[in-house]
Design a protein around this motif. Structure first.
Motif, short mmCIF file in Angstrom:
data_model
loop_
_atom_site.label_atom_id
_atom_site.label_comp_id
_atom_site.label_asym_id
_atom_site.label_seq_id
_atom_site.Cartn_x
_atom_site.Cartn_y
_atom_site.Cartn_z
N GLU A 126 0.85 -1.20 0.00
CA GLU A 126 0.00 0.00 0.00
C GLU A 126 0.89 1.25 0.00
O GLU A 126 2.02 1.22 0.50
N PHE A 127 0.37 2.32 -0.58
CA PHE A 127 1.13 3.56 -0.73
C PHE A 127 0.37 4.72 -0.11
O PHE A 127 -0.87 4.73 -0.07
N VAL A 128 1.13 5.72 0.35
CA VAL A 128 0.53 6.97 0.80
C VAL A 128 1.54 8.10 0.55
O VAL A 128 2.74 7.93 0.75
N THR A 129 1.05 9.21 0.05
CA THR A 129 1.87 10.40 -0.17
C THR A 129 1.57 11.39 0.94
O THR A 129 0.39 11.64 1.25
N VAL A 130 2.61 11.94 1.55
CA VAL A 130 2.40 12.75 2.75
C VAL A 130 3.28 13.99 2.72
O VAL A 130 4.41 13.98 2.22
N ASP A 131 2.75 15.06 3.30
CA ASP A 131 3.47 16.32 3.45
C ASP A 131 4.35 16.21 4.69
O ASP A 131 3.86 16.09 5.82
N VAL A 132 5.65 16.25 4.48
CA VAL A 132 6.59 16.09 5.61
C VAL A 132 7.36 17.38 5.88
O VAL A 132 8.46 17.36 6.42
N LYS B 141 -3.91 0.76 8.78
CA LYS B 141 -3.81 1.55 10.01
C LYS B 141 -2.35 1.88 10.33
O LYS B 141 -2.04 3.02 10.73
N VAL B 142 -1.47 0.91 10.16
CA VAL B 142 -0.06 1.16 10.44
C VAL B 142 0.50 2.21 9.50
O VAL B 142 1.17 3.17 9.94
N LEU B 143 0.23 2.08 8.22
CA LEU B 143 0.75 3.05 7.26
C LEU B 143 0.17 4.44 7.50
O LEU B 143 0.89 5.44 7.41
N ALA B 144 -1.12 4.52 7.83
CA ALA B 144 -1.76 5.81 8.09
C ALA B 144 -1.17 6.46 9.34
O ALA B 144 -0.97 7.69 9.38
N ASP B 145 -0.84 5.66 10.36
CA ASP B 145 -0.25 6.23 11.57
C ASP B 145 1.15 6.77 11.31
O ASP B 145 1.53 7.82 11.83
N VAL B 146 1.94 6.06 10.51
CA VAL B 146 3.28 6.55 10.18
C VAL B 146 3.16 7.88 9.44
O VAL B 146 3.89 8.85 9.75
N ALA B 147 2.25 7.94 8.48
CA ALA B 147 2.07 9.18 7.72
C ALA B 147 1.60 10.32 8.62
O ALA B 147 2.07 11.46 8.48
N ALA B 148 0.69 10.03 9.55
CA ALA B 148 0.17 11.07 10.44
C ALA B 148 1.27 11.64 11.32
O ALA B 148 1.34 12.86 11.55
N VAL B 149 2.17 10.79 11.83
CA VAL B 149 3.26 11.28 12.68
C VAL B 149 4.22 12.14 11.86
O VAL B 149 4.68 13.18 12.34
N LEU B 150 4.52 11.74 10.64
CA LEU B 150 5.45 12.52 9.82
C LEU B 150 4.83 13.83 9.35
O LEU B 150 5.54 14.82 9.13
N GLU B 151 3.52 13.83 9.20
CA GLU B 151 2.86 15.07 8.81
C GLU B 151 2.81 16.06 9.98
O GLU B 151 3.02 17.26 9.80
N ARG B 152 2.55 15.55 11.19
CA ARG B 152 2.52 16.37 12.40
C ARG B 152 3.38 15.69 13.46
O ARG B 152 2.87 14.91 14.28
N PRO B 153 4.68 15.91 13.46
CA PRO B 153 5.60 15.19 14.34
C PRO B 153 5.37 15.42 15.83
O PRO B 153 5.93 14.70 16.65
#
Length: 479
Positions: free
Chosen positions: A277-283, A460-472
């Motif tokens: 699975e893929f997700v693009t995130v603002d880091v 859920k795991v991928l979404a949580d990683v993305a959420a932390v990187l978006e808002r550390p």
């Protein structure tokens, strides 16, 4: 065990990893005649996991190196012989017999060079060594004949009463000679086991090798000469179309780390059903935090980069979704859930791809994680990663972004449940607070074993990683 066996001890190739079956000898640090001590490193070998230095467990003088550098040796095979009592010298001669004692006639001692060749030629299964016929011991002579001088031809000695005739000794059985083929050579090529192993590794048929050793024994030099002849024949230009790529191809044997990696990837790809699975995130905020942490006194001298925060984000996601940290036990048909995280970091090295892991990464603070990550990368680049550091991983990160790659479908490291690919961070137009602005953006890809991780858990795991990187800041609230 005989005295000779106690004196000449063999050091066998150990299993320096978990269940490894072979290792390649990269370099010898000693030579025949060198003195070695207990714990001294005698060679460096490359296993399927890493390059390892081997210390010898006893003292002595090197008697023989059984294999050349570049040879792959099975675990349990003797690689070096050591004389542990070099002062003993040769065996002491036997005491001369007393006058008048009956002595069994023995063959005369052979010169040293012939003795060595004789030991080499006397191989199991190849018949007796040459010039090794046995003689029956003579019967004791009557005392009258022992003491009387030898009669001369001019004056024959008076004949004594003849004793009862003894049965004539049976004729000596001729020693079995090696079976020969039509060309007069032994039907089975004569060679020591190490030489046979060398020929197998080089792809040389011993039937085609011309022996140069005594009594038709094939030596290591004979095998190398045959291999060079084969290679020369391959490199000899032959008539071919003008489009043939002569001299434009290279062949490199697949062994060591590359061989193990290739086999592991094949096993993983065709055993574990992969889902990616893929997700693009603002880091953008994460990249700003990296810059701030580099100025933090508590992190001075440590490796601080985006990968550090990606690793921390993944550890947070695992804490929130612990079932992702598991492995599939095919033998027992069980899912093994692990209450610890050994975080693997894929590292490209001159020997190939390796995946050392940080033990108990989930229990480390950010400075401790930064220190462990820096040490792991430095050790891998220097080629000093030990097999223990590559065993027992539970989940892995691969940083493809350092090569400018946006995303990929990584293959799970065998025995693990998932692998996260971290893509390149690039400045891109992004909708932020209702406006299109240039933001630093990356793509994350998570491959997981669908036997034990379903789509919901992986998402859920991928979404949580993305959420932390978006808002550390979530590193504080979620950790």
């Amino acid at each position: 065990m005989t005295a000779v066996e106690q004196r000449f001890r063999e050091f066998k190739m150990p299993d320096v990893g978990e269940g490894l079956t072979e290792a390649e000898i990269l370099k010898w640090f000693v030579a025949p005649g060198d003195t070695v001590t207990d714990g001294q490193v005698v060679c460096e070998v490359e296993t399927a996991k890493a390059a390892v230095e081997l210390p010898i467990p006893f003292d002595g003088v090197v008697h023989e190196l059984r294999f050349d550098e570049g040879t792959t040796v099975d675990v349990g095979t003797a690689i070096i012989s050591v004389d542990t009592d070099p002062g003993a010298g040769e065996a002491a001669p036997q005491a001369a017999p007393a006058a008048g004692e009956a002595v069994a006639e023995a063959p005369a001692a052979a010169p040293e060079s012939e003795e060595k060749e004789g030991r080499q030629a006397n191989l199991v299964g190849y018949g007796a060594a040459p010039a090794s016929t046995k003689r029956r011991p003579r019967k004791p002579l009557p005392s009258a004949q022992r003491s009387a001088p030898a009669p001369s031809a001019a004056a024959p000695a008076p004949q004594a009463p003849a004793p009862a005739p003894a049965p004539a000794p049976a004729p000596a059985r001729p020693e079995a000679a090696p079976e020969l083929n039509g060309s007069g050579r032994p039907a089975r090529p004569l060679a020591k086991p190490p030489v046979r192993k060398l020929a197998k590794d080089l792809g040389i048929d011993l039937e085609t090798v011309t022996p140069s050793g005594a009594d038709g024994i094939i030596t290591r030099e004979d095998v190398h000469a045959a291999a060079e002849a084969v290679q020369a024949a391959r490199e000899t230009p032959v008539a071919a179309p003008a489009t043939a790529p002569q001299g434009r191809e290279r062949r490199v044997p697949v062994k060591g780390v590359r061989k193990a990696t290739a086999q592991a990837m094949v096993n993983s790809a065709f055993t574990a059903p992969h889902v990616t699975e893929f997700v693009t995130v603002d880091v953008t905020r994460t990249m700003k935090l990296v810059s701030e942490l580099k100025q933090d006194p508590e992190l001075a001298g440590l490796r601080v980069n985006p990968l550090l925060l990606v690793a921390k984000a993944l550890l947070v996601a695992i804490r929130r979704n612990p079932d992702i940290n598991a492995t599939w036990d095919e033998g027992n048909q069980e899912i093994v859930y692990k209450d610890y995280v050994n975080l693997g970091i894929a590292a490209a090295t001159p020997r190939g791809l390796i995946v050392p892991n940080i033990k108990d990464a989930d229990a480390k603070t950010l400075p401790e994680l930064a220190s462990a990550l820096g040490e792991l990368v430095g050790t891998a680049r220097e080629g000093r990663t030990s097999p223990a550091e590559m065993s027992g991983g539970t989940i892995t990160i691969t940083n493809v972004g350092v090569f400018g790659i946006d995303a990929g479908t990584p293959i799970i490291n065998p025995g693990e449940s998932a692998i996260l690919a971290f893509g390149a961070v690039k400045l891109q137009p992004w909708v932020h607070k209702g406006e299109v602005k240039p933001r630093q953006v990356t793509t994350l890809a998570l491959s997981f074993d669908h036997r034990l991780v379903d789509g919901e858990l992986g998402s859920k795991v991928l979404a949580d990683v993305a959420a932390v990187l978006e808002r550390p800041k979530r590193l504080i609230t979620w950790a």
